[in-house]
Design an enzyme around this catalytic site. Structure first.
Site, PDB file in Angstrom:
ATOM      1  N   GLY A  45      39.398 112.534  34.177  1.00 40.31           N
ATOM      2  CA  GLY A  45      39.289 111.981  32.781  1.00 40.31           C
ATOM      3  C   GLY A  45      39.028 113.662  31.914  1.00 40.31           C
ATOM      4  O   GLY A  45      39.365 113.252  30.331  1.00 40.31           O
ATOM      5  N   GLU A  85      41.975 110.337  40.542  1.00 44.16           N
ATOM      6  CA  GLU A  85      41.745 108.889  40.743  1.00 44.16           C
ATOM      7  C   GLU A  85      41.663 107.995  41.645  1.00 44.16           C
ATOM      8  O   GLU A  85      41.342 106.857  42.655  1.00 44.16           O
ATOM      9  CB  GLU A  85      42.697 107.979  38.865  1.00 44.16           C
ATOM     10  CG  GLU A  85      41.040 107.845  37.961  1.00 44.16           C
ATOM     11  CD  GLU A  85      42.090 109.824  37.465  1.00 44.16           C
ATOM     12  OE1 GLU A  85      42.583 110.025  38.319  1.00 44.16           O
ATOM     13  OE2 GLU A  85      41.082 109.892  36.733  1.00 44.16           O
ATOM     14  N   ALA A  90      35.292 112.020  34.435  1.00 43.80           N
ATOM     15  CA  ALA A  90      33.919 110.888  34.759  1.00 43.80           C
ATOM     16  C   ALA A  90      32.717 111.436  35.274  1.00 43.80           C
ATOM     17  O   ALA A  90      32.608 112.164  36.472  1.00 43.80           O
ATOM     18  CB  ALA A  90      33.817 109.603  35.227  1.00 43.80           C
ATOM     19  N   GLU A  92      42.594 114.148  30.735  1.00 44.83           N
ATOM     20  CA  GLU A  92      42.702 112.627  30.308  1.00 44.83           C
ATOM     21  C   GLU A  92      42.451 112.708  28.980  1.00 44.83           C
ATOM     22  O   GLU A  92      43.308 112.962  27.830  1.00 44.83           O
ATOM     23  CB  GLU A  92      42.223 111.158  30.852  1.00 44.83           C
ATOM     24  CG  GLU A  92      42.875 110.761  31.626  1.00 44.83           C
ATOM     25  CD  GLU A  92      42.936 109.462  32.167  1.00 44.83           C
ATOM     26  OE1 GLU A  92      41.052 109.692  32.748  1.00 44.83           O
ATOM     27  OE2 GLU A  92      42.786 108.491  32.394  1.00 44.83           O
TER      28      GLU A  92
HETATM   29  N1  CAA Z   1      30.503 114.000  38.390  1.00 42.08           N
HETATM   30  C1  CAA Z   1      29.296 114.530  38.811  1.00 42.08           C
HETATM   31  N2  CAA Z   1      28.856 115.311  38.983  1.00 42.08           N
HETATM   32  C2  CAA Z   1      30.208 116.384  39.695  1.00 42.08           C
HETATM   33  C3  CAA Z   1      31.582 115.994  38.896  1.00 42.08           C
HETATM   34  C4  CAA Z   1      31.675 114.575  38.504  1.00 42.08           C
HETATM   35  N3  CAA Z   1      33.143 114.420  37.780  1.00 42.08           N
HETATM   36  N4  CAA Z   1      31.588 116.689  39.957  1.00 42.08           N
HETATM   37  C5  CAA Z   1      31.194 118.248  39.917  1.00 42.08           C
HETATM   38  N5  CAA Z   1      30.086 117.492  39.957  1.00 42.08           N
HETATM   39  C6  CAA Z   1      28.722 118.060  40.354  1.00 42.08           C
HETATM   40  C7  CAA Z   1      28.970 118.189  41.803  1.00 42.08           C
HETATM   41  O1  CAA Z   1      28.326 117.290  42.185  1.00 42.08           O
HETATM   42  C8  CAA Z   1      27.809 119.284  41.989  1.00 42.08           C
HETATM   43  O2  CAA Z   1      26.262 119.057  42.075  1.00 42.08           O
HETATM   44  P1  CAA Z   1      25.113 119.423  42.824  1.00 42.08           P
HETATM   45  O3  CAA Z   1      25.229 120.306  42.749  1.00 42.08           O
HETATM   46  O4  CAA Z   1      23.811 118.647  42.382  1.00 42.08           O
HETATM   47  O5  CAA Z   1      25.505 119.136  44.374  1.00 42.08           O
HETATM   48  C9  CAA Z   1      27.919 120.247  40.993  1.00 42.08           C
HETATM   49  O6  CAA Z   1      28.345 119.667  39.636  1.00 42.08           O
HETATM   50  C10 CAA Z   1      29.172 121.224  41.292  1.00 42.08           C
HETATM   51  O7  CAA Z   1      29.975 120.725  41.866  1.00 42.08           O
HETATM   52  P2  CAA Z   1      30.907 121.757  42.984  1.00 42.08           P
HETATM   53  O8  CAA Z   1      30.132 121.708  44.191  1.00 42.08           O
HETATM   54  O9  CAA Z   1      31.880 120.873  44.087  1.00 42.08           O
HETATM   55  O10 CAA Z   1      31.641 122.885  42.116  1.00 42.08           O
HETATM   56  P3  CAA Z   1      32.751 123.797  42.301  1.00 42.08           P
HETATM   57  O11 CAA Z   1      32.973 124.569  41.623  1.00 42.08           O
HETATM   58  O12 CAA Z   1      32.813 124.166  43.739  1.00 42.08           O
HETATM   59  O13 CAA Z   1      34.373 122.565  42.617  1.00 42.08           O
HETATM   60  C11 CAA Z   1      35.233 120.936  40.728  1.00 42.08           C
HETATM   61  C12 CAA Z   1      33.836 122.027  40.720  1.00 42.08           C
HETATM   62  C13 CAA Z   1      36.765 121.298  41.546  1.00 42.08           C
HETATM   63  C14 CAA Z   1      34.687 120.120  39.320  1.00 42.08           C
HETATM   64  C15 CAA Z   1      34.706 119.822  42.235  1.00 42.08           C
HETATM   65  O14 CAA Z   1      32.997 119.653  41.572  1.00 42.08           O
HETATM   66  C16 CAA Z   1      35.006 118.720  41.423  1.00 42.08           C
HETATM   67  O15 CAA Z   1      36.545 118.369  42.696  1.00 42.08           O
HETATM   68  N6  CAA Z   1      35.172 116.938  41.059  1.00 42.08           N
HETATM   69  C17 CAA Z   1      35.019 116.408  41.002  1.00 42.08           C
HETATM   70  C18 CAA Z   1      36.319 115.882  40.067  1.00 42.08           C
HETATM   71  C19 CAA Z   1      36.879 114.630  39.825  1.00 42.08           C
HETATM   72  O16 CAA Z   1      37.139 113.697  40.842  1.00 42.08           O
HETATM   73  N7  CAA Z   1      36.773 114.151  38.947  1.00 42.08           N
HETATM   74  C20 CAA Z   1      38.185 112.941  38.266  1.00 42.08           C
HETATM   75  C21 CAA Z   1      36.521 111.820  38.474  1.00 42.08           C
HETATM   76  S1  CAA Z   1      37.160 109.733  38.243  1.00 42.08           S
HETATM   77  C22 CAA Z   1      37.590 109.871  36.575  1.00 42.08           C
HETATM   78  O17 CAA Z   1      37.833 111.047  36.170  1.00 42.08           O
HETATM   79  C23 CAA Z   1      38.032 108.358  35.835  1.00 42.08           C
HETATM   80  C24 CAA Z   1      37.974 108.146  34.643  1.00 42.08           C
HETATM   81  O18 CAA Z   1      37.157 107.176  35.362  1.00 42.08           O
HETATM   82  C25 CAA Z   1      38.476 108.566  33.730  1.00 42.08           C
END
Ligand code: CAA
Length: 307
Positions: free
Chosen positions: A148, A171, A103, A151
């Site tokens: 997501g 999550e 998400a 998922e």
């Molecule tokens: N939403 C919005 N922005 C996101 C994002 C997300 N889920 N994941 C990454 N980004 C953004 C970061 O904020 C960053 O933006 P800025 O440059 O403005 O700071 C950009 O993408 C690059 O991210 P990283 O520097 O973190 O990149 P990375 O290569 O080091 O890591 C990653 C990539 C492993 C995907 C890491 O970003 C991460 O762990 N992201 C979060 C993943 C997460 O927790 N997802 C679960 C969301 S909850 C959900 O999905 C449940 C639901 O409701 C369905």
């Protein structure tokens, strides 16, 4: 909405993939319901005609699922659902090192509780639309598939991991629970005990644990070719191999097999057998079935047309 005829792929990595595999891309269609164009629908041609790829392309947010991306994705699914020419669908990322970060947490922070509920609903509907596509679907997991994003992959029929795949349902570390079907689909796939272990810990894991738990069907070759840029075969290339193996089989038979298998576990065993019989009844009157029998007799490969 921009539609573009091209003979090869859209990104450098993908161009390399196409060159390696001699696949020809017929058209890349950039779908856009909102401001951006974050989902591409690619129809392959030549010997790969019948394969379609949906590619997520939202680099700045690691393909996070925003309202706009989900809208574009639904449009791609709508097109494919009624497309009898498409026999196999691959989901992939056009962004290096990430399949989908789940998400969009930045957009989520701006939403009211009611908007969160509405968005979750539309995400769930789109995931169900993916799950119920008539064609077999393959998720090519190169890089992170989290929340997501994971998922979403669980809604595909097959999942192929690249060497850099990182999967997980983080999550509970965000004080929420998987809300797009993850608790149900993961549990059906690997059992309650393993699903609880992954959800309670919010653990991230790589391709080999995913394979051993039965979450992915295959892992791409991890061998490097010596080139420092080359980290081995991509999950996408391996997924393409799987698609090519499915492609020559009777398209109606494959669709009916998917429908019958999807009922196993969803209905009681007697109803399941009835569903199988109904699905079988769909293939009996087809020309393809007769072609299969003729080809067997004539000791040649069958050529199926999907009718
Ligand atoms: N939403 C919005 N922005 C996101 C994002 C997300 N889920 N994941 C990454 N980004 C953004 C970061 O904020 C960053 O933006 P800025 O440059 O403005 O700071 C950009 O993408 C690059 O991210 P990283 O520097 O973190 O990149 P990375 O290569 O080091 O890591 C990653 C990539 C492993 C995907 C890491 O970003 C991460 O762990 N992201 C979060 C993943 C997460 O927790 N997802 C679960 C969301 S909850 C959900 O999905 C449940 C639901 O409701 C369905």
């Amino acid at each position: 909405m921009i539609s573009k005829q091209v003979s090869f792929m859209f990104a450098a990595r993908a161009q390399q993939s196409a060159a390696i595999t001699c696949g020809i891309i017929q058209s890349v269609r950039r779908l856009s319901t909102g401001s951006g164009s974050e989902v591409e629908l690619i129809r392959h041609d030549g010997s790969d005609k019948g394969i379609a790829t949906i590619a997520f392309n939202r680099p700045k947010a690691k393909n996070a699922l925003s309202r706009s991306l989900v809208g574009d994705f639904r449009q791609a699914l709508d097109e494919l659902r009624s497309d009898s020419e498409t026999r196999v669908v691959i989901l992939r990322s056009a962004v290096p090192k990430v399949f989908c970060a789940g998400a969009d947490l930045k957009e989520r922070a701006t939403m009211s509780p009611q908007q969160v509920e509405q968005f979750l609903h539309s995400m769930k509907v789109s995931f169900r639309e993916l799950e119920t596509l008539p064609q077999p679907t393959i998720a090519a997991l190169d890089g992170a598939a989290l929340g997501g994003g994971f998922e979403l992959a669980l809604c595909c029929d097959l999942r192929i991991a690249g060497p850099q795949a990182v999967l997980g349902l983080p999550e509970t570390s965000l004080a929420i629970i998987p809300g797009a079907g993850g608790t149900q689909r993961l549990t059906r796939l690997i059992g309650a005990s393993r699903a609880k272990a992954l959800v309670f810990t919010a653990r991230r894991f790589g391709p080999m644990p995913a394979l051993s738990m039965g979450i992915v069907n295959d892992v791409a070759n991890q061998e490097s070719t010596g080139d420092s840029q080359n980290i081995g075969e991509s999950g996408y290339l391996r997924a393409l191999e799987w698609a090519r193996e499915i492609l020559p089989n009777g398209p109606i038979a494959v669709r009916m097999a998917k429908r019958a298998i999807d009922h196993a576990g969803a209905v009681d065993p007697v109803t399941g057998l009835d569903v199988e019989q109904l699905c079988y009844a769909q293939v009996i009157p087809t020309q393809d079935r007769l072609e299969g029998l003729r080809a067997f007799k004539e000791k040649r490969k069958p050529v199926y047309h999907g009718h």
